[in-house]
Design a protein around this motif. Structure first.
Motif, PDB file in Angstrom:
ATOM      1  N   LEU A  62     -13.966  27.267  27.099  1.00 29.56           N
ATOM      2  CA  LEU A  62     -13.164  26.194  26.674  1.00 29.56           C
ATOM      3  C   LEU A  62     -12.310  26.773  25.254  1.00 29.56           C
ATOM      4  N   CYS A  63     -11.318  26.125  25.010  1.00 29.17           N
ATOM      5  CA  CYS A  63     -10.627  26.533  23.959  1.00 29.17           C
ATOM      6  C   CYS A  63     -10.345  25.611  22.729  1.00 29.17           C
ATOM      7  N   VAL A  64     -10.496  25.989  21.647  1.00 33.15           N
ATOM      8  CA  VAL A  64      -9.990  25.162  20.508  1.00 33.15           C
ATOM      9  C   VAL A  64      -8.635  25.810  19.858  1.00 33.15           C
ATOM     10  N   ALA A  65      -7.572  25.271  19.444  1.00 29.82           N
ATOM     11  CA  ALA A  65      -6.610  25.964  18.659  1.00 29.82           C
ATOM     12  C   ALA A  65      -7.245  26.020  17.138  1.00 29.82           C
ATOM     13  N   GLY A  66      -7.016  27.265  16.612  1.00 25.73           N
ATOM     14  CA  GLY A  66      -7.374  27.159  15.319  1.00 25.73           C
ATOM     15  C   GLY A  66      -7.024  28.549  14.550  1.00 25.73           C
ATOM     16  N   ASP A  67      -7.376  28.528  13.499  1.00 25.53           N
ATOM     17  CA  ASP A  67      -7.009  29.894  12.758  1.00 25.53           C
ATOM     18  C   ASP A  67      -8.030  29.815  11.436  1.00 25.53           C
ATOM     19  N   VAL A  68      -8.891  31.157  11.369  1.00 24.82           N
ATOM     20  CA  VAL A  68     -10.087  31.136  10.478  1.00 24.82           C
ATOM     21  C   VAL A  68      -9.599  31.304   9.018  1.00 24.82           C
ATOM     22  N   THR A  69      -8.197  31.420   8.726  1.00 23.09           N
ATOM     23  CA  THR A  69      -7.637  31.628   7.269  1.00 23.09           C
ATOM     24  C   THR A  69      -7.469  30.256   6.838  1.00 23.09           C
ATOM     25  N   GLN A  70      -7.347  29.242   7.741  1.00 23.28           N
ATOM     26  CA  GLN A  70      -6.993  27.896   7.214  1.00 23.28           C
ATOM     27  C   GLN A  70      -7.990  26.883   7.081  1.00 23.28           C
ATOM     28  N   GLU A  71      -7.832  25.969   6.136  1.00 31.62           N
ATOM     29  CA  GLU A  71      -9.020  25.001   5.831  1.00 31.62           C
ATOM     30  C   GLU A  71      -9.395  24.244   7.145  1.00 31.62           C
ATOM     31  N   TRP A  72     -10.413  23.897   7.311  1.00 32.64           N
ATOM     32  CA  TRP A  72     -11.180  23.307   8.649  1.00 32.64           C
ATOM     33  C   TRP A  72     -10.827  24.379   9.703  1.00 32.64           C
ATOM     34  N   LEU A  73     -10.604  25.516   9.489  1.00 34.44           N
ATOM     35  CA  LEU A  73     -10.608  26.473  10.666  1.00 34.44           C
ATOM     36  C   LEU A  73      -9.212  26.067  11.351  1.00 34.44           C
ATOM     37  N   GLY A  74      -8.342  25.456  10.760  1.00 30.92           N
ATOM     38  CA  GLY A  74      -7.072  25.016  11.316  1.00 30.92           C
ATOM     39  C   GLY A  74      -7.138  23.777  12.294  1.00 30.92           C
ATOM     40  N   MET A  75      -8.336  23.200  12.439  1.00 30.49           N
ATOM     41  CA  MET A  75      -8.600  21.909  13.241  1.00 30.49           C
ATOM     42  C   MET A  75      -8.127  20.971  12.329  1.00 30.49           C
ATOM     43  N   SER A  76      -8.290  19.585  13.020  1.00 33.80           N
ATOM     44  CA  SER A  76      -8.407  18.429  12.290  1.00 33.80           C
ATOM     45  C   SER A  76      -9.927  18.176  11.636  1.00 33.80           C
ATOM     46  N   ALA A  77      -9.716  17.415  10.643  1.00 34.23           N
ATOM     47  CA  ALA A  77     -11.297  17.372  10.135  1.00 34.23           C
ATOM     48  C   ALA A  77     -12.317  16.544  11.173  1.00 34.23           C
ATOM     49  N   ALA A  78     -11.640  15.894  11.803  1.00 40.40           N
ATOM     50  CA  ALA A  78     -12.463  15.414  12.858  1.00 40.40           C
ATOM     51  C   ALA A  78     -13.160  16.186  13.904  1.00 40.40           C
ATOM     52  N   ASP A  79     -12.137  16.842  14.488  1.00 42.47           N
ATOM     53  CA  ASP A  79     -12.477  17.842  15.702  1.00 42.47           C
ATOM     54  C   ASP A  79     -13.338  18.938  15.167  1.00 42.47           C
ATOM     55  N   TYR A  80     -13.017  19.376  13.714  1.00 41.80           N
ATOM     56  CA  TYR A  80     -14.150  20.245  13.003  1.00 41.80           C
ATOM     57  C   TYR A  80     -15.509  19.705  12.891  1.00 41.80           C
ATOM     58  N   ALA A  81     -15.610  18.538  12.645  1.00 42.34           N
ATOM     59  CA  ALA A  81     -17.156  17.919  12.445  1.00 42.34           C
ATOM     60  C   ALA A  81     -17.802  17.842  13.803  1.00 42.34           C
ATOM     61  N   ARG A  82     -16.928  17.407  14.773  1.00 41.80           N
ATOM     62  CA  ARG A  82     -17.359  17.210  15.977  1.00 41.80           C
ATOM     63  C   ARG A  82     -17.982  18.661  16.820  1.00 41.80           C
ATOM     64  N   LEU A  83     -17.067  19.521  16.573  1.00 41.50           N
ATOM     65  CA  LEU A  83     -17.699  20.962  16.886  1.00 41.50           C
ATOM     66  C   LEU A  83     -18.761  21.328  16.276  1.00 41.50           C
ATOM     67  N   ALA A  84     -18.702  21.163  14.916  1.00 40.03           N
ATOM     68  CA  ALA A  84     -20.002  21.431  14.181  1.00 40.03           C
ATOM     69  C   ALA A  84     -21.303  20.861  14.771  1.00 40.03           C
ATOM     70  N   ALA A  85     -21.040  19.670  15.069  1.00 42.39           N
ATOM     71  CA  ALA A  85     -22.328  18.996  15.436  1.00 42.39           C
ATOM     72  C   ALA A  85     -22.835  19.363  16.928  1.00 42.39           C
ATOM     73  N   ASP A  86     -21.648  19.881  17.541  1.00 45.49           N
ATOM     74  CA  ASP A  86     -22.105  20.317  19.167  1.00 45.49           C
ATOM     75  C   ASP A  86     -22.614  21.804  19.272  1.00 45.49           C
TER      76      ASP A  86
END
Ligand SMILES: NC(=O)c1ccc[n+]([C@@H]2O[C@H](COP(=O)([O-])OP(=O)(O)OC[C@H]3O[C@@H](n4cnc5c(N)ncnc54)[C@H](OP(=O)(O)O)[C@@H]3O)[C@@H](O)[C@H]2O)c1
Length: 377
Positions: A62-86
């Motif tokens: 699977l893929c998620v669009a993001g960038d390690v230099t960005q806040e929340w790794l470039g994701m929305s805060a909700a996607d970020y939290a969901r992914l961290a829980a997963d």
């Protein structure tokens, strides 16, 4: 089990992502730059280049669009939290490997990017594995002696901003592991190379890039270098390289490196909190002389000399110096790397193949017969 991996479109990360999804049956989420559609396309291409993926494995990639230099790794805060829980494991493999790159650019991706990944990892469940891909060049300007897997010092200075940025990243990883009381696996590969042809569009490796530059000179693709048809039979191109004749490199074949990293990062149980560091290296260093011998055998017009300085450089020497500045920074090292801990964590793993003349020829992308001196001029 869901693994988040950064850098999966790259040379090292695509191999790890393939192995995690195809060999270890993991659900692998690749964080990649660009739109989600382009991230998907690039990841499928990069990971799929290492072998066929079953339909079921493709579903687990699977893929998620993001960038390690960005806040929340470039994701929305909700996607970020969901992914961290997963996720049950985080493999941080994204990096900027421009050896001659500007300090600001390298620190943004390699150091600040690592800090952002650690911030994300802190939100994951306590048992989540964290694997950080570092590099042997964190040993910096140290030229001799044995570098131990626990060594991490800036006492020798650094050859490039790349070294310094990766050193700082490792410092952050250690501090994070200590503060959070969580284990982190730190893997330090040497120069990872492949002797398979570099496929169109696929990420290349440093040895192939070096070979391509030599090829440009040997085949006269650079300004000021006569084309084969204009060369007399006696023509020889003297190429002075700013390298020490007794320098060595540690080149580790990709197949071994991937398997060793997978066993240590995925299979092995690491006891206790803190950073557990492993050298992913070849047992036999490669002398620079062996590389030069392969170059001269393939390009009989080239006469390579190891020198300390290159006064009044020729067009060929200028071309090489401009394109390989970072690479030459390491060409006075003779240090070796202890791998006691890596060997103990990979019982039964066959040793890497020998990096001999035949391997080097393929890794440098010198295919076919040696390029003869033209007889037409
Ligand atoms: N190659 C070696 O011999 C070697 C040896 C020792 C250690 N390493 C380490 O291994 C890691 C990977 O190196 P590599 O050789 O595979 O390099 P690579 O082929 O250049 O791949 C770099 C990867 O990082 C990604 N990336 C770069 N900046 C990013 C950002 N801001 N956000 C998200 N992803 C980003 C790239 O994505 P894009 O596709 O979007 O550019 C790409 O997937 C690095 O940490 C490097 O220090 C490599």
């Amino acid at each position: 089990m869901t693994v988040l991996i950064t850098g999966a479109s790259g040379f090292v990360g695509s191999r790890l992502a393939y192995a995690l999804v195809a060999d270890r049956g993991q659900r692998v989420v690749c964080l990649a730059r660009g739109s989600l559609a382009s991230a998907h396309r690039r990841i499928r291409e990069a990971v799929g280049a290492h072998g066929a993926l079953s339909q079921e494995a493709r579903r687990r990639l699977l893929c998620v669009a993001g960038d390690v230099t960005q806040e929340w790794l470039g994701m929305s805060a909700a996607d970020y939290a969901r992914l961290a829980a997963d996720v049950t494991a985080v493999w941080h493999c994204a990096g900027d490997i421009a050896l001659a790159g500007e300090r600001e650019r390298l620190f943004r991706v390699n150091t600040h990017g690592t800090a952002n990944v650690l911030r994300f990892a802190e939100l994951t469940a306590a048992g989540c594995r964290v694997v950080h891909i570092s590099t042997m060049v964190v040993a910096g300007g140290r030229t001799d002696g044995i570098v131990r897997e626990d060594d991490l010092t800036d006492a020798y200075g650094f050859e490039t901003h790349y070294d310094a940025s990766k050193f700082e990243a490792e410092q952050l990883v250690r501090a994070w592991a200590q503060r959070t009381r969580r284990p982190v696996v730190v893997l330090r590969p040497s120069v990872v190379a492949s002797d398979a042809p570099v496929l169109e569009g696929a990420a290349g490796h440093p040895v192939a890039v070096f070979g391509q530059m030599i090829d440009v000179v040997g085949r006269a693709g650079a300004p000021g270098i006569p084309a084969p048809a204009q060369r007399a039979e006696s023509f020889r191109l003297r190429l002075r390289l700013r390298v020490s004749p007794d320098a060595t490199f540690n080149i580790v074949p990709d197949e071994y490196a991937t398997q060793a990293m997978l066993r240590i990062g995925h299979d092995f149980r690491h006891e206790g909190p803190g950073a557990h560091t492993f050298h992913i290296v070849h047992g036999q260093p490669t002398p620079i002389r062996d590389i030069i011998a392969v170059i001269e055998a393939h390009y009989p017009i080239l006469r390579v000399e190891c020198v300390q300085d290159v006064p009044d450089p020729t067009p060929a020497e200028l071309f090489i110096a401009q394109h390989l500045t970072g690479f030459f920074s390491y060409c006075r090292h003779r240090r070796t790397y202890d791998r006691t801990r890596a060997l103990a964590a990979t019982p039964g793993l066959p040793e890497p193949v020998a990096v001999d003349a035949a391997y080097l020829r393929r890794a440098l992308s010198f295919e076919g017969a040696p390029l003869a001196v033209s007889r037409t001029a």
